[in-house]
Scaffold this active site. Structure first.
Site: not given
Length: 270
Positions: A128, A170, A197
């Site tokens: 992330s 994401h 993801e």
């Protein structure tokens, strides 16, 4: 110098014994014969985030897992914290806010020490926010105004382990194609990489391979023959583009970052 592998994760990776992405990271760390350091600086809840990774890494067979407690710019200049890096073969940078990583660590003594360690073979992984920070540049924020659909993309400085790449995470799950496209349109020589993801790319020697559940998108504007960015009456930016190249890769496929071409699956001649 023999730079270490970079495992760049799109976020929300499976934290279980069967999770392919974290298994790959542990495999790399064990092969390098050392412990894992967890860097949770991006998170506002570093202790909670760290506990989850300590658990899974130990469950996967790593005996030495330690947290690097770096919560301020002052910490990033501390010699003792920098020296802690020497005891690890791999560093895992957690998610959170990539701006915190840039503001607290960027261009600090810790940043320089981490960069030297990577150049000497240390394995680095980031998920992330920890993925976005890997490039020389990163998307700091992209806000869509509710009333007029105005998209504003803000670019900041990353850690610079990868030059010429802009990484977004994401990706499919949060509908980030438009913001990556807008960012690349502003600088078409940069390759945009959007990682879904529970999916990761493993970068080594100018190539990457895809691991995990979903897909990776590569956006290349270097051969574009036309780019026009205009502002509408409500202030939003409208794009007219031609000649952009789009690649999507799933598990097992590889991509050459120098030639900007798709390679065949692992084990199959390209």
């Amino acid at each position: 110098m023999n730079c270490g592998e970079l495992l760049i994760i799109g976020g929300a990776e499976d934290k279980c014994l069967e999770g392919e992405v974290l298994n790959k990271f542990v495999e790399l760390a064990i092969r390098a014969k050392g412990g894992i350091g967890i860097l949770p600086t991006a998170s506002e809840i570093p202790e909670e985030v760290s506990k989850e990774y300590i658990r899974i890494f130990r469950d996967l067979g790593v005996s030495k897992v330690e947290v690097i407690k770096l919560n301020s710019r002052k910490d990033a200049e501390e010699q003792a914290i920098c020296e802690q890096l020497a005891s690890f073969s791999a560093i895992f940078i957690t998610g959170g806010n990539q701006s915190r990583l840039s503001e607290l660590i960027g261009q600090s003594k810790f940043h320089n020490t981490l960069s030297k360690a990577w150049h000497n073979g240390m394995v680095l992984a980031g998920t992330s926010a920890g993925a976005s920070i890997m490039g020389k540049q990163m998307i700091v924020a992209a806000d869509t105004m509710l009333n007029d659909d105005k998209l504003k993309v803000e670019i900041g400085k990353g850690f610079g382990f990868l030059d010429g790449l802009l990484i977004d995470q994401h990706f499919s799950q949060r509908g980030r194609f438009d913001r990556l496209l807008s960012a690349i349109a502003e600088n078409k020589e940069i390759i945009g990489i959007g990682i879904d993801e529970n999916t990761a790319i493993l970068v080594k020697d100018g190539q990457f391979e895809v691991f995990g559940q979903h897909q990776v998108l590569v956006l290349d504007g270097s051969k574009s023959d036309y780019i026009n960015i205009t502002s509408s009456e409500n202030g939003s930016e409208e794009l007219t583009l031609s000649g952009f190249q789009l690649h999507t890769l799933t598990r097992g496929y590889r991509f050459d970052l120098h030639t900007r071409k798709l390679l065949m699956k692992k084990g199959i001649q390209s």
